[in-house]
Enzyme design. Structure first.
Site, PDB file in Angstrom:
ATOM      1  N   ASN A   1       0.823  -1.205   0.000  1.00 24.37           N
ATOM      2  CA  ASN A   1       0.000   0.000   0.000  1.00 24.37           C
ATOM      3  C   ASN A   1       0.860   1.259   0.000  1.00 24.37           C
ATOM      4  O   ASN A   1       1.058   1.885  -1.046  1.00 24.37           O
ATOM      5  CB  ASN A   1      -0.959  -0.019   1.193  1.00 24.37           C
ATOM      6  CG  ASN A   1      -1.907   1.155   1.175  1.00 24.37           C
ATOM      7  OD1 ASN A   1      -1.872   1.970   0.257  1.00 24.37           O
ATOM      8  ND2 ASN A   1      -2.739   1.263   2.166  1.00 24.37           N
ATOM      9  N   ASP A   2       1.411   1.596   1.160  1.00 19.21           N
ATOM     10  CA  ASP A   2       2.156   2.852   1.278  1.00 19.21           C
ATOM     11  C   ASP A   2       3.284   2.985   0.257  1.00 19.21           C
ATOM     12  O   ASP A   2       3.573   4.081  -0.206  1.00 19.21           O
ATOM     13  CB  ASP A   2       2.728   2.983   2.687  1.00 19.21           C
ATOM     14  CG  ASP A   2       1.636   3.232   3.719  1.00 19.21           C
ATOM     15  OD1 ASP A   2       0.597   3.804   3.335  1.00 19.21           O
ATOM     16  OD2 ASP A   2       1.810   2.857   4.887  1.00 19.21           O
ATOM     17  N   VAL A   3       3.896   1.858  -0.092  1.00 25.55           N
ATOM     18  CA  VAL A   3       5.046   1.932  -1.001  1.00 25.55           C
ATOM     19  C   VAL A   3       4.638   2.250  -2.443  1.00 25.55           C
ATOM     20  O   VAL A   3       5.486   2.385  -3.310  1.00 25.55           O
ATOM     21  CB  VAL A   3       5.877   0.626  -0.990  1.00 25.55           C
ATOM     22  CG1 VAL A   3       6.442   0.372   0.382  1.00 25.55           C
ATOM     23  CG2 VAL A   3       5.059  -0.548  -1.462  1.00 25.55           C
TER      24      VAL A   3
END
Lengths: 465, 103
Positions: free
Chosen positions: A394-396
């Site tokens: 997700n965040d990456v």
């Protein structure tokens, strides 16, 4: 009995073999030979030590029995452990090294004659400093790794535990430790030695509890490094070259890995260590609360998109490990390849819970390693690829890291997933990732959300392919 | 004037840090997990200290406190040595190249 000089030569050879063991890891082909060098180095060091002590009485018998017991426990764990549990295994092993360092330091303190360090109550000052440092770092490694293990295993909540004045308490404890070592050298009174160990145990706990679950890659690397420095400290005490060389190698290895992990998140080492990421920036996560339209699809849509693509890039993340979806994923890729689709994998440096976590899982699922690429190698390919299949990451992939200087992850290198013609995002819900920020990618026109468990969705896609 | 042996050990230590630095930077990122498990295994070479502690002090009484701590450390280190090397082996065996070609 062999002479001290000959023994030192053997230790030197072990040290060199350990260097070769690490050197072998520069490519998967040479790595297996490297591991063999490591084993030979270890056998040599142990064998030479036993011969030099030259005690083949009852003690030797106990030694063999204990080696067998410990060895079988180790071997049993090594063969039984599932690859998804690798992070906690490594954390657990670090704790053992730390505790072993503490125990060796204690025996050296109680019986300094056998190591030629002086006599009880009159130990050489240099040795006393070295063994206190070794014991202290070892103790911090032990309790710190135990906490990391509990967090990774899910026995303890992964969320940061913070309280007022935490960092000051750690600072005071640290200064107190240095004072105690100084006092121990002045007085040689054993109570200070025990206090050093107890405070270090406490400090290990306090250092790791404020660090959140997704920062575990840094924590594990850091503890790896600590276990090395502890070994080096003991190596100085025992005047043992093999231990000094190994300690330095392991210490710098862990430090480099921590650095790579911090860089992968664009955060400073201290920022991670001082803990509590999500806690600092509720403001930016709350302001985009309003409902935005999302396109969601099912397995058939995804299968249709991928079957008609000419190239697909898979972006795995921690969610894949949790769902154990790596085998299903590989089957899906096999099915796609049969349809003539070119498939590669893109791995972000901090994907998963430890350095290289995703690579091991993919290797376990028989994904050839030359289809798996690191961020810098593959990032330009997203612009030319038809479908990016994001599974458990997700965040990456959050493009906000490039556009919004207010965002906590601003400046973090990300995989340019948004440049792909279409993005398939397997996720259970729209909830934000670990950093607590909304992923803009969910609302893009070219994104199709697949709301399901990573493994189940992947299996469904295989069915409709 | 004679040089303190400590300085020799310090030299070994510092030079080994540099070797470690360059060797570890050349490790391919996909092998970072095996790197951690193998460094963990080799740092258990601390067992040599444990062996000396357990065996060398023996003067009739093998269950001196110092010896017992040595024996305890031997078990811990042995778990690590076998566990660390074997799990590394197991992981490394999984890294395979693309199959010849199956279409």
């Amino acid at each position: 009995m062999i002479s001290a000089n000959l023994l030192a030569v053997f230790y030197l050879i072990s040290g060199v073999l350990f260097i070769l063991a690490l050197r072998g890891l520069s490519s998967p082909e040479s790595s297996r030979k490297g591991n063999l060098f490591g084993i030979i180095g270890m056998a040599l060091a142990i064998g030479a030590t036993i011969v030099s002590v030259g005690n083949f009485s009852t003690g030797f018998l106990y030694l063999i029995i204990l080696l067998l017991i410990g060895g079988s426990i180790g071997a049993f764990i090594a063969y039984k452990i599932p690859m998804t549990a690798m992070p906690e295994l490594v954390a657990g092993f670090h704790s053992l090294v730390g505790l072993a360092a503490v125990f060796v330091a204690i025996s050296a303190f109680l019986n300094p004659e056998i190591f030629n360090l002086g006599s009880l109550g009159n130990i050489k000052i240099a040795s006393l400093i070295e063994m206190s440092l070794g014991a202290s770092i070892g103790a911090i490694t032990f309790t710190g790794s135990v906490i990391a293990f509990l967090k990774l295993r899910g026995i303890m909540s992964g969320s940061p535990i913070t309280f007022f004045g935490q960092h000051y308490i750690n600072l005071i404890l640290g200064i107190f430790l240095i004072g105690l070592i100084f006092y121990l050298c002045r007085t040689q009174i054993d109570i200070w030695f025990w206090t050093i160990i107890l405070i270090s145990f406490l400090l290990g706990v306090l250092l790791i509890i404020p660090i959140g679950g997704a920062d575990m890659p840094v924590v594990i690397s850091m503890l790896n490094s600590y276990s090395g420095w502890a070994a080096a400290g003991i190596g100085f005490t025992l005047e043992n070259t093999a231990l000094i060389i190994t300690g330095a190698l392991v210490g710098s290895s862990g430090a480099i890995l921590s650095y790579i992990m911090c860089k992968g998140m664009n955060r400073s080492f201290f920022n991670v260590i001082l803990g509590g990421w999500g806690a600092t920036d509720q403001s930016s996560s709350n302001k985009s609360k309003e409902q935005k339209p999302v396109k969601s699809g099912n397995a058939d849509d995804a299968a249709f998109l991928m079957k008609n693509a000419s190239s697909v890039i898979i972006v795995p993340g921690y969610g894949m490990a949790v769902a154990q979806a790596q085998h299903a994923l590989r089957e899906m890729v096999d099915a796609l390849k049969k349809n003539g689709v070119k498939v590669t994998y893109a791995i972000h440096p901090v994907a998963g819970r430890m350095p290289g976590h995703m690579n091991v899982l993919l290797a376990e699922a028989n994904v050839p390693y030359d289809e798996v690429f690191e961020l810098e190698e593959i990032n330009n390919d997203f612009a030319n690829c038809d479908v990016a299949y994001v599974i458990g990451a997700n965040d990456v992939t959050n493009p906000i890291a490039k556009s919004d200087p207010q965002s906590p992850i601003y400046g973090m290198p990300i995989l340019d997933v948004e440049k792909a013609k279409s993005v398939l995002f397997v996720k259970r819900s729209l909830s934000p990732g670990y950093a607590g920020i909304d992923n803009d990618l969910f609302y893009r026109d070219n994104t199709l959300m697949l709301f399901a468990d990573a493994k189940k969705m992947t299996e469904d896609i295989i069915k409709s392919l | 004037m004679e040089i303190d042996p400590f300085i020799f050990r310090l030299s070994i230590f510092i030079l080994s840090i540099f070797i470690g630095y360059y060797v570890v930077w050349s490790v391919t990122p996909s092998l970072h997990t095996p790197l951690m498990s193998v460094t963990n295994a080799i740092s258990s070479v601390i067992i040599v200290g444990a062996i000396i502690a357990a065996l060398a002090g023996e003067t009739g009484n093998i269950f001196d406190t110092a010896n017992i701590f040595g024996f305890l450390a031997i078990i811990l280190a042995a778990v690590n040595i076998f566990g660390g090397f074997l799990v590394t082996q197991r992981m490394l065996a999984m890294y395979k190249k693309k199959k010849k070609d199956k279409k």
